[in-house]
Design an enzyme around this catalytic site. Structure first.
Site, PDB file in Angstrom:
ATOM      1  N   LYS A   1     -22.252   1.316  -0.679  1.00 42.59           N
ATOM      2  CA  LYS A   1     -23.122   2.178  -1.097  1.00 42.59           C
ATOM      3  C   LYS A   1     -22.594   3.036  -2.340  1.00 42.59           C
ATOM      4  CE  LYS A   1     -21.165   5.794   2.193  1.00 42.59           C
ATOM      5  NZ  LYS A   1     -21.330   7.102   2.785  1.00 42.59           N
TER       6      LYS A   1
ATOM      7  N   LEU B   1     -16.402  11.222   9.067  1.00 46.02           N
ATOM      8  CA  LEU B   1     -16.399  11.304   7.318  1.00 46.02           C
ATOM      9  C   LEU B   1     -17.303  10.417   6.938  1.00 46.02           C
ATOM     10  CD1 LEU B   1     -14.334   8.906   6.169  1.00 46.02           C
ATOM     11  CD2 LEU B   1     -12.790  10.553   6.661  1.00 46.02           C
TER      12      LEU B   1
ATOM     13  N   LYS C   1     -20.797  -2.645  12.401  1.00 48.26           N
ATOM     14  CA  LYS C   1     -19.949  -2.953  13.773  1.00 48.26           C
ATOM     15  C   LYS C   1     -20.163  -2.056  14.886  1.00 48.26           C
ATOM     16  CE  LYS C   1     -15.556  -0.445  12.827  1.00 48.26           C
ATOM     17  NZ  LYS C   1     -15.534   0.509  14.042  1.00 48.26           N
TER      18      LYS C   1
ATOM     19  N   CYS D   1     -18.801   0.706   9.288  1.00 46.80           N
ATOM     20  CA  CYS D   1     -19.153   1.261  10.586  1.00 46.80           C
ATOM     21  C   CYS D   1     -20.427   0.955  11.052  1.00 46.80           C
ATOM     22  CB  CYS D   1     -19.029   2.941  10.213  1.00 46.80           C
ATOM     23  SG  CYS D   1     -17.245   3.447   9.821  1.00 46.80           S
TER      24      CYS D   1
ATOM     25  N   GLU E   1     -17.802   7.583   3.688  1.00 46.05           N
ATOM     26  CA  GLU E   1     -17.101   7.019   2.604  1.00 46.05           C
ATOM     27  C   GLU E   1     -17.931   7.438   1.229  1.00 46.05           C
ATOM     28  OE1 GLU E   1     -16.115   2.689   2.596  1.00 46.05           O
ATOM     29  OE2 GLU E   1     -15.445   3.055   4.503  1.00 46.05           O
TER      30      GLU E   1
ATOM     31  N   LYS F   1       0.644  -1.196  -0.046  1.00 54.25           N
ATOM     32  CA  LYS F   1      -0.091   0.149  -0.013  1.00 54.25           C
ATOM     33  C   LYS F   1       0.917   1.287   0.083  1.00 54.25           C
ATOM     34  CE  LYS F   1      -4.126  -0.199   2.277  1.00 54.25           C
ATOM     35  NZ  LYS F   1      -5.082  -0.072   3.719  1.00 54.25           N
TER      36      LYS F   1
ATOM     37  N   ALA G   1     -36.014   4.502   2.437  1.00 55.36           N
ATOM     38  CA  ALA G   1     -36.160   3.263   2.571  1.00 55.36           C
ATOM     39  C   ALA G   1     -35.273   2.222   1.669  1.00 55.36           C
ATOM     40  CB  ALA G   1     -37.558   2.856   2.505  1.00 55.36           C
ATOM     41  N   GLY G   2     -34.857   1.252   1.837  1.00 60.08           N
ATOM     42  CA  GLY G   2     -34.138   0.249   1.187  1.00 60.08           C
ATOM     43  C   GLY G   2     -33.720  -1.110   1.597  1.00 60.08           C
TER      44      GLY G   2
END
Ligand code: NAD
Length: 430
Positions: free
Chosen positions: A320, A153, A263, A260, A155, A35, A252-253
């Site tokens: 998302k 924040l 957990k 986040c 994502e 990384k 709704a979904g």
């Protein structure tokens, strides 16, 4: 200021890059050598709008550097951010092992007054824990402070959120540390709230659990709407116009996912249990969320006698839009359930395909929504990428096979238009 951020994931990398952009000298440290090597070459390990350009620009300007050398990171900084992962342990509580390792390293290499910032999401009491670990591992006696600065924040808009924060919460038991932290965050022109470390730690869990509960609440309302003939989009709009409620997190979904909410809700339930309390509302929100994800599977089971050999297209894999993060993504549960029922799965995501290939097996990866829908009898829209909004749905339908089911798991599309085209359209709660 001279800053070090330990952990260059979604939070650490974005914070490091943004602080460098504000004129600070930032060292980003990670144990993942590949990384760090990639970052030096301008290769981002995650997808986040504007991140690449800002990282490359600040790196070239000499304000931002990347290393695996924690000793250097600790020695050269005035303020050290801990932004490593705090995943769930099997019992739901936060696994603090990564934070503890970094605290030990800080203790080992600390060489003068520093502020250590708990930027990871950590249970109440972690500021004291980090302080104790640093002190226990010190090789020379130097003063230091530990503050808790929860990260808010999101994502998908992480750079924007960092630069345009609603508020900065600093949990500190030291006036000096609070002052330096205030100074550091001044250029962001966000309201700064100084609290006790315990309150700051609790603010993060309470905020996430509240938002998660709001999502589960509207999803339960959606399920009732389906039964009684109401439209949850109208209901949510009507509710959201009340400023006490607000229209945020009222879509709704198929429920929440990501690194986040799942957990942090479990961790809060566990924090409550250990404190001798019971967090009933959040427990229910978690339960509702698990069930909500599988709604499209239940719908298809009703439509087909058996799903054996039925081809199903999954649109959207990331948890998302505008991110490639697939941690706790609803798509994973949906795909697993469909596979168990014998369905053949074709998948597409505009950004998360590389990540998905490492996680999913037994599915066909495609590189466009049309190819994904090819010969499928059902499409399930799982992530509300804008791309799905403006597709040629006549073309999609002609690629598919009857009965042309389109399960819009995010209520992204206009039902009326799709029904006209000939789809068997189903949204959530409308
Ligand atoms: P992540 O998994 O993306 O990144 C963590 C990084 O830490 C990884 O790159 C890993 O290699 C590195 N790391 C682990 N141990 C290390 C060590 N000993 N030394 C140096 N590096 C080490 O995690 P994330 O999503 O950025 O989350 C970090 C924390 O922030 C978590 O506590 C999370 O709950 C919290 N948070 C995350 C978000 C989000 O949207 N992702 C938002 C707010 C808060």
């Amino acid at each position: 200021m001279k800053l070090t951020v330990v952990g260059t994931g979604y939070v650490g990398l974005v914070s490091g890059v943004c602080f460098a952009d504000l004129g600070n000298e930032v060292i980003c440290v990670d144990i993942d050598a590949a990384k760090i090597e990639g970052l030096k070459q301008g290769v981002m390990p995650i997808y986040e709008r504007d991140l690449e350009e800002m990282s490359i620009r600040n790196h070239a300007a000499g304000r931002l550097s990347f290393t695996t050398d924690i000793a250097q990171g600790v020695r050269e900084a005035d303020v050290i951010f801990i932004a490593v992962g705090t995943p769930s342990l099997p019992g739901g509580q936060a696994d603090l092992s990564q934070v503890e390792t970094v605290a030990r390293d800080i203790g080992r290499y600390i060489n003068g007054y520093k502020i250590v910032v708990n930027n990871s999401t950590v249970p109440v009491g972690s500021q004291k824990l980090v302080k104790r670990i640093i002190r226990e591992n010190m090789t020379e006696e130097v003063p230091f402070d530990v503050v808790s600065k929860p990260e808010f924040l999101r994502e998908g808009s992480a750079v924007f959120d960092t630069m345009n924060a609603d508020r900065i919460v600093i949990g500190s038991d030291s006036e000096k540390a609070a002052e330096i932290m205030t100074e550091l965050h001044k250029p962001l022109s966000a309201p700064i709230m100084i609290t006790s470390p315990e309150s700051a730690e609790m603010i993060k869990y309470a905020s996430n659990a509240f938002l998660a509960t709001k999502i589960s609440f509207i999803n339960e309302i959606a399920n009732i709407c389906e039964q009684v003939g109401a439209n949850v989009s109208e209901v949510a709009r009507g509710m959201g116009m009340d400023q006490r409620i607000s229209d945020k997190f009222l879509s709704a979904g198929l429920g929440f996912g990501g690194a986040c909410f799942p957990k942090d809700t479990c961790a809060l339930v566990e924090i409550a249990r250990q404190a001798g309390c019971e967090m009933k509302t959040v427990k229910s929100a978690i339960e509702v969320n698990k069930k909500q994800r599988l709604k499209p599977v239940a719908y298809l089971e009703e439509k087909f006698e058996s799903l054996q050999g039925i081809r199903v297209a999954i649109w959207g894999l990331a948890f998302k839009p505008n991110t490639d993060d697939m941690r706790e993504a609803p798509s994973i549960d949906i795909i697993e359930a469909l596979k168990q029922l014998g369905a053949e799965i074709q998948v597409y995501d505009p950004v998360a395909m590389d990540v998905a290939k490492k996680i999913l097996d037994g599915v066909t990866f495609t590189d466009s929504p049309v190819k994904c829908a090819k010969d499928a009898q059902a499409v399930i829209l799982v992530t509300e990428w804008q791309e799905f909004f403006s597709l040629d749905y006549l073309r999609i339908k002609s690629a598919m096979l009857a009965p042309y089911i389109l399960y819009d798991g995010r209520n992204l599309l206009a039902k009326h238009n799709l029904v006209q085209v000939g789809f068997d359209y189903q949204g959530v709660g409308r």
